[in-house]
Each structure stands twice: as structure tokens, then as C-alpha cells.
Write a protein that holds these residues in place. Structure first.
Motif, PDB file in Angstrom:
ATOM      1  N   THR A 112      29.118  50.542 126.471  1.00  0.00           N
ATOM      2  CA  THR A 112      29.596  51.918 126.558  1.00  0.00           C
ATOM      3  C   THR A 112      28.467  52.930 126.715  1.00  0.00           C
ATOM      4  OG1 THR A 112      29.675  52.003 124.126  1.00  0.00           O
ATOM      5  CG2 THR A 112      31.719  51.434 125.291  1.00  0.00           C
ATOM      6  N   ASP A 113      27.740  53.190 125.640  1.00  0.00           N
ATOM      7  CA  ASP A 113      26.744  54.262 125.660  1.00  0.00           C
ATOM      8  C   ASP A 113      25.639  53.955 124.659  1.00  0.00           C
ATOM      9  OD1 ASP A 113      27.963  54.713 123.193  1.00  0.00           O
ATOM     10  OD2 ASP A 113      29.139  56.410 123.929  1.00  0.00           O
ATOM     11  N   ASP A 114      24.746  54.907 124.442  1.00  0.00           N
ATOM     12  CA  ASP A 114      23.617  54.690 123.535  1.00  0.00           C
ATOM     13  C   ASP A 114      24.095  54.435 122.101  1.00  0.00           C
ATOM     14  OD1 ASP A 114      21.895  55.037 125.622  1.00  0.00           O
ATOM     15  OD2 ASP A 114      21.372  57.117 125.129  1.00  0.00           O
ATOM     16  N   ALA A 115      25.119  55.160 121.686  1.00  0.00           N
ATOM     17  CA  ALA A 115      25.634  54.946 120.329  1.00  0.00           C
ATOM     18  C   ALA A 115      26.212  53.542 120.189  1.00  0.00           C
ATOM     19  CB  ALA A 115      26.704  55.992 120.005  1.00  0.00           C
ATOM     20  N   GLY A 116      26.892  53.076 121.229  1.00  0.00           N
ATOM     21  CA  GLY A 116      27.431  51.723 121.196  1.00  0.00           C
ATOM     22  C   GLY A 116      26.343  50.676 121.197  1.00  0.00           C
ATOM     23  N   GLU A 117      25.273  50.937 121.950  1.00  0.00           N
ATOM     24  CA  GLU A 117      24.149  50.002 121.971  1.00  0.00           C
ATOM     25  C   GLU A 117      23.499  49.906 120.590  1.00  0.00           C
ATOM     26  OE1 GLU A 117      20.117  49.157 124.607  1.00  0.00           O
ATOM     27  OE2 GLU A 117      21.598  50.625 125.270  1.00  0.00           O
ATOM     28  N   GLN A 118      23.345  51.056 119.915  1.00  0.00           N
ATOM     29  CA  GLN A 118      22.795  51.050 118.562  1.00  0.00           C
ATOM     30  C   GLN A 118      23.711  50.290 117.606  1.00  0.00           C
ATOM     31  OE1 GLN A 118      19.964  51.786 117.280  1.00  0.00           O
ATOM     32  NE2 GLN A 118      20.585  51.431 115.148  1.00  0.00           N
ATOM     33  N   ARG A 119      25.017  50.457 117.760  1.00  0.00           N
ATOM     34  CA  ARG A 119      25.982  49.747 116.921  1.00  0.00           C
ATOM     35  C   ARG A 119      25.870  48.235 117.146  1.00  0.00           C
ATOM     36  NH1 ARG A 119      30.498  52.172 118.692  1.00  0.00           N
ATOM     37  NH2 ARG A 119      30.174  53.878 117.203  1.00  0.00           N
ATOM     38  N   VAL A 253      29.152  45.693 142.630  1.00  0.00           N
ATOM     39  CA  VAL A 253      30.063  45.999 141.526  1.00  0.00           C
ATOM     40  C   VAL A 253      29.278  46.113 140.223  1.00  0.00           C
ATOM     41  CG1 VAL A 253      32.080  44.932 142.590  1.00  0.00           C
ATOM     42  CG2 VAL A 253      30.548  43.526 141.193  1.00  0.00           C
ATOM     43  N   GLY A 254      27.974  46.362 140.336  1.00  0.00           N
ATOM     44  CA  GLY A 254      27.102  46.331 139.165  1.00  0.00           C
ATOM     45  C   GLY A 254      27.500  47.310 138.083  1.00  0.00           C
ATOM     46  N   ALA A 255      27.830  48.547 138.466  1.00  0.00           N
ATOM     47  CA  ALA A 255      28.175  49.547 137.453  1.00  0.00           C
ATOM     48  C   ALA A 255      29.460  49.163 136.728  1.00  0.00           C
ATOM     49  CB  ALA A 255      28.331  50.913 138.114  1.00  0.00           C
ATOM     50  N   PHE A 256      30.452  48.672 137.468  1.00  0.00           N
ATOM     51  CA  PHE A 256      31.704  48.240 136.859  1.00  0.00           C
ATOM     52  C   PHE A 256      31.457  47.074 135.913  1.00  0.00           C
ATOM     53  CE2 PHE A 256      36.233  46.503 137.824  1.00  0.00           C
ATOM     54  CZ  PHE A 256      36.680  47.001 136.605  1.00  0.00           C
ATOM     55  N   ALA A 257      30.649  46.113 136.335  1.00  0.00           N
ATOM     56  CA  ALA A 257      30.360  44.952 135.485  1.00  0.00           C
ATOM     57  C   ALA A 257      29.626  45.372 134.220  1.00  0.00           C
ATOM     58  CB  ALA A 257      29.536  43.921 136.264  1.00  0.00           C
ATOM     59  N   GLU A 258      28.687  46.314 134.358  1.00  0.00           N
ATOM     60  CA  GLU A 258      27.937  46.746 133.186  1.00  0.00           C
ATOM     61  C   GLU A 258      28.853  47.443 132.186  1.00  0.00           C
ATOM     62  OE1 GLU A 258      23.659  48.822 132.119  1.00  0.00           O
ATOM     63  OE2 GLU A 258      24.636  49.292 134.012  1.00  0.00           O
ATOM     64  N   SER A 259      29.841  48.171 132.677  1.00  0.00           N
ATOM     65  CA  SER A 259      30.787  48.836 131.785  1.00  0.00           C
ATOM     66  C   SER A 259      31.732  47.842 131.127  1.00  0.00           C
ATOM     67  CB  SER A 259      31.607  49.866 132.564  1.00  0.00           C
ATOM     68  OG  SER A 259      32.560  49.224 133.406  1.00  0.00           O
ATOM     69  N   HIS A 260      31.809  46.652 131.687  1.00  0.00           N
ATOM     70  CA  HIS A 260      32.739  45.636 131.192  1.00  0.00           C
ATOM     71  C   HIS A 260      32.134  44.821 130.063  1.00  0.00           C
ATOM     72  CE1 HIS A 260      34.788  41.529 132.015  1.00  0.00           C
ATOM     73  NE2 HIS A 260      35.465  42.195 131.105  1.00  0.00           N
ATOM     74  N   THR A 261      31.019  44.157 130.322  1.00  0.00           N
ATOM     75  CA  THR A 261      30.392  43.324 129.291  1.00  0.00           C
ATOM     76  C   THR A 261      28.924  43.672 129.080  1.00  0.00           C
ATOM     77  OG1 THR A 261      29.848  41.601 130.910  1.00  0.00           O
ATOM     78  CG2 THR A 261      31.946  41.380 129.734  1.00  0.00           C
ATOM     79  N   GLY A 262      28.508  44.823 129.597  1.00  0.00           N
ATOM     80  CA  GLY A 262      27.123  45.229 129.405  1.00  0.00           C
ATOM     81  C   GLY A 262      26.148  44.427 130.232  1.00  0.00           C
ATOM     82  N   ALA A 263      26.630  43.770 131.306  1.00  0.00           N
ATOM     83  CA  ALA A 263      25.766  42.900 132.106  1.00  0.00           C
ATOM     84  C   ALA A 263      25.617  43.453 133.511  1.00  0.00           C
ATOM     85  CB  ALA A 263      26.357  41.492 132.184  1.00  0.00           C
ATOM     86  N   LEU A 264      24.405  43.472 134.033  1.00  0.00           N
ATOM     87  CA  LEU A 264      24.168  43.756 135.432  1.00  0.00           C
ATOM     88  C   LEU A 264      24.346  42.459 136.211  1.00  0.00           C
ATOM     89  CD1 LEU A 264      21.044  46.059 135.110  1.00  0.00           C
ATOM     90  CD2 LEU A 264      23.323  46.758 135.854  1.00  0.00           C
ATOM     91  N   THR A 265      24.998  42.539 137.366  1.00  0.00           N
ATOM     92  CA  THR A 265      25.369  41.308 138.057  1.00  0.00           C
ATOM     93  C   THR A 265      24.174  40.583 138.670  1.00  0.00           C
ATOM     94  OG1 THR A 265      25.848  42.597 140.049  1.00  0.00           O
ATOM     95  CG2 THR A 265      27.687  42.096 138.581  1.00  0.00           C
TER      96      THR A 265
END
Length: 467
Positions: A112-119, A253-265
């Protein structure tokens, strides 16, 4: 990159093969994740403990406790159904209570975002402090049908029979789609896992674990992307169990994938070349992925890429021959001895070369299949025939052949579902990979051919794994 260290691997056993389970955030309200997870969990063969400080009485007949520390026996696996902000503390409490593995369903982490990454970092740290094997976050869980273990909040999984293919999917949605596809085709799975964000347990940990699993005969991977491609590829290479991969992301589809599982394709072509270099065949659809896993699990290892085809209809046979060669298989000439034998079985046969075309199903069809299967030029056998109720399939001959000749035999067909279902079930129960449509049959046989080539160390140039 996942955070699980070698010292933690002992808890993978408690994660995937628990004796006692708890549902943290279990709910009495239908539609909530805590309700759906509990509804699935109570089918488990062992004890299941609902945990919720705001609930009382029983949930699905099991007495509720206020915290994981209040459970009167040590829990191996905890299913976390709480919102994302509460997850780090729940994982810490589970670790302090001696829980071995935790599944985190909630989203709202590094995807999601920086706060989610910290979590997510806090959650991983809580797991690391107590050697907890953490699946997720942002996953729909896993299932082990042979133990009635449905550690997921999706419905309908209790209809999935045990099998010998393990699914490791980056997306929980893809993992479940593959499981339901298997069920529709009367197949089963050994274990189905949605890895989610892979914050702790990822491909590099799960593949070696299931490589040692006695119920797993093949491992199929759905890969969006990873932070350490070389580690993934080397893990696949080191597995003794056959592995096949579906790498998504041929387009941007890199941005969509990153929003899905945090992974760049990552670069699809480089990933695919890397898989080939490390001995792993790839496919281009979820259907082909599970077909390939089923065939690799059921079949003896192919000795080479040469496919012998027997078809009862010429048109599908032409499609098959074309698809095989485009898919990396060879369609070799049959030996003179085999051609003579086929001519003896069916004088005036339509086409006695390869593919062998009998014109239509007939009582001698099984004898023709056997003749081709015994040809020294053939490593893989592909049979195609439309179902005719008056003749059925040569099930006994085909079922006996794979073991007798030590070669994979793939059976492809189409026809009235009611009429062919029983015969197909008989073939599947005998370990014969069965599919519908000539294209699927050709894809499976070509996959087996590519697998033989890659295992022999052929067909892949050296490439960088820095993808």
C-alpha cells in the motif's frame, strides 16, 4: 526478499502440518473473515480454538477464549483475522505463546504505502523475535485437503480432494482459482498456498519444504515478481521434485502487480530464460500450469523430447502436430518395425506415420497406441480420440502402458460429458494425465518434451539472473 532464515525452517512443519489450530479474531457474524476462517477451520482433524476478547460462549461449537495465551494447550498454527493495525501485536502474542506459524489474511502492508511498509517490518520483526513462520500478510491462506486443513476464508474448499500437486502462487486469488479448476476437472492437490506479500515465507522457503513433502510429486509456481530472482531460480534448480512455472507480466503491469503483493514483475523474457537455464519449463496460462503439474506428478520422467501421436481424427491430429513442434517437442519418424506393426493391426490405415491417424475410434485403437508407445524413437505418447459411447476408451491398455513402457502417456479427448466421465475417471485413477481438447493435449506433451530437454541441460543459453 523474504526474511525467513534457515534456523526458522523447523516451524514450517508447524505452519503447514499443525496438530492444533487457533483462529485469532474468530467471529460469530457471517460474512466476516473471522467467521469464514472459523467455518473452514472446524473441519480440521485436530483441535481448533476460537480466540476473541470481545466474544463469549462458543463459535461453531468451540469455546471462545480471550487471548492466544489463554488456550490450554500449545498451538501450532494461528490464523490471524484481525485488521492490519492489530497484526504486529497479534503476531508478537502468538510468538510469546509458543505458536509455530501464523497466517495473516489482512492487507494494508507493503503493497500500500509507507505506513503499510512500516507495519510489515514490525510484523516481520515480531515473528523473527520468536521464530514464527509467517505466511502473508495479504494472503488468502492455504489448504491441505488430505488433513482437512482449510486455512483460508474462501468457501467451497472442502470439496477439493487430495492430490499430488502442490500449488505455490504469489496471489491467493490465483491459488484458489487453480484449486477450483482442479476440482472442476475431478483432480486434487497436495497443498495449495497463497504466498501474498512473502514478508517471511516465500518461494525460497516453501519450495525446499514441499520438495521434501512425501505427498507432493510436482510443484507449480505462479510468479509475479521477486526481489531476488537468482535465489528463486537456484531453489528451483536444487529441487528433486519437478517444478514448472507461470511467470506473468509480459506487458507493463508492474504498478498493478506492486499494488497487489508488493512485487515488481521484472523482465519477463529474462525470467523465462532464467527458468530455462535452471531446468524449469514455463507455461503461459493457469490451465496449462495445472495440466503440466498433473502430468509431471503422474508420469515417469521422459527420456527425451520425441512425441509419438496416435489420433482417431485427422483434423485434431494436425493441430496437435503443429502445436507440438511450436512448443519445443519433436515428432520423429517411427521405426519401420512400428509402421509394419500398425499396418498389420489396421490394413489400409489412413496414415501410419507420425502422427498415426486411424480415421476413427475402433476396437483395435488400443493396439495401435501400444505399438507406437513401444517404438524406440518415442519418449512421450500422446493419444487423442473423440468419445464414442459404443466403443468407449481403451482404458485398460492405456493405463497399463505408462508403467509397462516407462514413458509418459497423455490422453486428450472430447465428447458428451456424461458418457466419457467414467472412463476418464478410470484413466485418472490409474495415473494417466487426461485433458480435453487437442491444444491442451499438445501443450502437456510439449511441456514433458521441454522438461526432458531442460533436465538434460540442453536448450537454454547462459543468462544473467539479475531480473
Amino acid at each position: 526478499m523474504t526474511a525467513l532464515g534457515v534456523a526458522w525452517n523447523v516451524n514450517l512443519e508447524r505452519l503447514f502440518q499443525p496438530e492444533r489450530v487457533a483462529v485469532v479474531g474468530a467471529s460469530q457474524t457471517a460474512g466476516k473473515i473471522g467467521y469464514e476462517a472459523m467455518a473452514n477451520a472446524v473441519a480440521f482433524d485436530g483441535p481448533v480454538h476460537p480466540v476473541n476478547p470481545s466474544a463469549s460462549g462458543t463459535i461453531f461449537g468451540e469455546p471462545v477464549v480471550g487471548s492466544i495465551a489463554d488456550v490450554d494447550e500449545q498451538v501450532d498454527l494461528a490464523l490471524s483475522c484481525v485488521p492490519a493495525p492489530a497484526v504486529p501485536e497479534v503476531v508478537r502474542e502468538c510468538g510469546e505463546a509458543g505458536v509455530g506459524g501464523v497466517v495473516v489474511y489482512a492487507g494494508g502492508f507493503a503493497e500500500t504505502d509507507d505506513a503499510g511498509e512500516q507495519r510489515q517490518r514490525e510484523t516481520v520483526a515480531a515473528a523473527a523475535d520468536h521464530d514464527v513462520a509467517l505466511l502473508g500478510p495479504n494472503t488468502s491462506g492455504f489448504v491441505v485437503p488430505g488433513r482437512n486443513l482449510y486455512a483460508s476464508f474462501a468457501g467451497g474448499l472442502d470439496e477439493l480432494p487430495p492430490g499430488d500437486v502442490t500449488i505455490l502462487a504469489q496471489s491467493g486469488g490465483v491459488a484458489h482459482q487453480l484449486a477450483f479448476h482442479a476440482r472442476r476437472e475431478d483432480r486434487g492437490v497436495a497443498t495449495m498456498v497463497g504466498l501474498g506479500n512473502r514478508a517471511n515465507v516465500g518461494f525460497e522457503e516453501a519450495i525446499p519444504y514441499f520438495d521434501d513433502d512425501p505427498e507432493t510429486e510436482a510443484i507449480v509456481l505462479h510468479v509475479e515478481g521477486t526481489d531476488d530472482a537468482r535465489a528463486l531460480l537456484e531453489t528451483c534448480r536444487d529441487a528433486t521434485t519437478p517444478v514448472v512455472a507461470y511467470k506473468v507480466g509480459q506487458t507493463d503491469v508492474g504498478a498493478f502487480a506492486e499494488s497487489h503483493t508488493g512485487a515488481l514483475t521484472g523482465d519477463h523474457a529474462l525470467y523465462t530464460a532464467g527458468f530455462r537455464q535452471y531446468g524449469v519449463p514455463t507455461v503461459e496460462s493457469t490451465t496449462a500450469l495445472f495440466d503440466a503439474g498433473t502430468a509431471l506428478a503422474a508420469s515417469p520422467p521422459p527420456a527425451g523430447p520425441n512425441v509419438g501421436v496416435v489420433t482417431a481424427q485427422a483434423g485434431p491430429g494436425i493441430i496437435i502436430a503443429d502445436r507440438l513442434q511450436r512448443g519445443g517437442a519433436r515428432v520423429p519418424d517411427l521405426t519401420a518395425e512400428t509402421r509394419d506393426r500398425v499396418g498389420e493391426i489396421l490394413p489400409g490405415i489412413t496414415y501410419a506415420e507420425n502422427p498415426v491417424d486411424t480415421g476413427r475410434p475402433m476396437p483395435e485403437f488400443g493396439d495401435v497406441v501400444e505399438a507406437v508407445a513401444r517404438d524406440d524413437n518415442v519418449d512421450v505418447v500422446l493419444v487423442y480420440e473423440l468419445y464414442e459411447a459404443a466403443l468407449g476408451y481403451p482404458t485398460e491398455t492405456v493405463a497399463d502402458l505408462a508403467e509397462d513402457v516407462g514413458k509418459p502417456v497423455v490422453f486428450a479427448t472430447e465428447g458428451p460429458t456424461a458418457g466419457m466421465a467414467e472412463d476418464l475417471a478410470e484413466l485418472r485413477n490409474a495415473g494417466v494425465p487426461t485433458v480435453t481438447s487437442p491444444e491442451r493435449g499438445a501443450e502437456v506433451a510439449a511441456l514433458l518434451a521441454r522438461y526432458a530437454t531442460l533436465q538434460a541441460g540442453e536448450g537454454a543459453a547462459e543468462v544473467s539472473a539479475d531480473v
